[in-house]
Design a protein around this motif. Sequence first.
Motif, PDB file in Angstrom:
ATOM      1  N   CYS A 184       0.845  -1.199   0.000  1.00  0.00           N
ATOM      2  CA  CYS A 184       0.000   0.000   0.000  1.00  0.00           C
ATOM      3  C   CYS A 184       0.881   1.250   0.000  1.00  0.00           C
ATOM      4  CB  CYS A 184      -0.921   0.016   1.218  1.00  0.00           C
ATOM      5  SG  CYS A 184      -2.068  -1.373   1.318  1.00  0.00           S
ATOM      6  N   TRP A 237      -0.532  -0.453  -6.839  1.00  0.00           N
ATOM      7  CA  TRP A 237      -0.654  -0.402  -5.391  1.00  0.00           C
ATOM      8  C   TRP A 237      -1.973  -1.046  -4.948  1.00  0.00           C
ATOM      9  CZ3 TRP A 237       3.597   1.158  -2.947  1.00  0.00           C
ATOM     10  CH2 TRP A 237       4.485   2.011  -3.615  1.00  0.00           C
ATOM     11  N   LYS A 238      -1.932  -1.752  -3.822  1.00  0.00           N
ATOM     12  CA  LYS A 238      -3.165  -2.342  -3.287  1.00  0.00           C
ATOM     13  C   LYS A 238      -4.134  -1.242  -2.843  1.00  0.00           C
ATOM     14  CE  LYS A 238      -0.877  -6.551  -1.604  1.00  0.00           C
ATOM     15  NZ  LYS A 238      -0.547  -7.365  -0.398  1.00  0.00           N
ATOM     16  N   LYS A 239      -3.597  -0.236  -2.175  1.00  0.00           N
ATOM     17  CA  LYS A 239      -4.378   0.929  -1.742  1.00  0.00           C
ATOM     18  C   LYS A 239      -3.492   2.157  -1.832  1.00  0.00           C
ATOM     19  CE  LYS A 239      -7.051  -1.508   1.869  1.00  0.00           C
ATOM     20  NZ  LYS A 239      -7.233  -1.592   3.335  1.00  0.00           N
TER      21      LYS A 239
END
Length: 323
Positions: A184, A237-239
């Motif tokens: 993230c 990116w995941k978050k």
Amino acid sequence: MIEIPYFTALTTYFSYALLFVLGHIRDTFSYLLFRSQTTKGYAPLCRDFEDFYTRRFYRRIQDCWNRPICSAPGAWIDVVERQSFDNNKTLKQTTKVQKCLNLGSYNYLGFAAQDEFCTGRVIASLERFAGSTCSGCLDAGMTTEHEELENLVATYLGKEAAMVYGMGFATNSSTIPALVGKGCLVISDSLNHSSIVAGVRGSGAKVKVFKHNSPEHLEQVLRKSIAEGQPRTHRPWKKVLIMVEGVYSMEGEMVRLPEIVAIKKAYKAYLYLDEAHSIGAVGPTGRGVCEYAGVDTADIDIMMGTFTKSFGSCGGYIAGSKE
């Protein structure tokens, strides 16, 4: 931000420079006159800059701070007057007391003092649930008071749900690692509070900083980060979590929230808003910087705040979706 006049800034710096020069001249003469008294083999006790600053700068103006108070820290406080007969080396209290408007407290609305609405209700709750009610839910269990408080916070902010914490600092430092982690990205304002910094460091997420309260630089950092992806692998990116404060306590500046919300929407990032100093203090009904700036709270993914400032209590909250 309030601009400081150049004349004021220059004369202030000149005064400090003059004190600095004169202080070193006096210390030099003192050293030349009394150096023979220094015991051989022992280092001087008072040679660092902290000691110099205390003697030559702070001592002259110390009566402006650390004032003794002899009343409850409400909207008005009683300050004991002091006097000195040795150029502020020592300060002696007098019998005179001066009533002062309290502008140096987080107790923005005066609720921490005797209040006709709050005080009686606080005492009634303590008599019914005891002092352990002030603890976090994980420490001493959940009561109907906690549930009522969480529902009230969520309703007040226009969010689906809220969680309350027993400590304001821990609200940030313990929540952020639960929201983001490895893979993230956190994009944080350069002047965010140390509790945010501690939470981000503990999360394991990658962190990038944008210039203080600059949506333009935020967009540059965000666009470049999304284009490059994660380090080495360049995977998405995941978050991506943007972190800002409503009112920056040390600068007294209000976040440029409408512009930041627009950037957040354009790049489909999440937004974390720390309202420790803005909730209860700004907005027509005290609902914080969103109400002040005309921003819908639905556009803020995570709303954080504390009860230690405007509400004159302890702890904090996180408000958002139930999920």
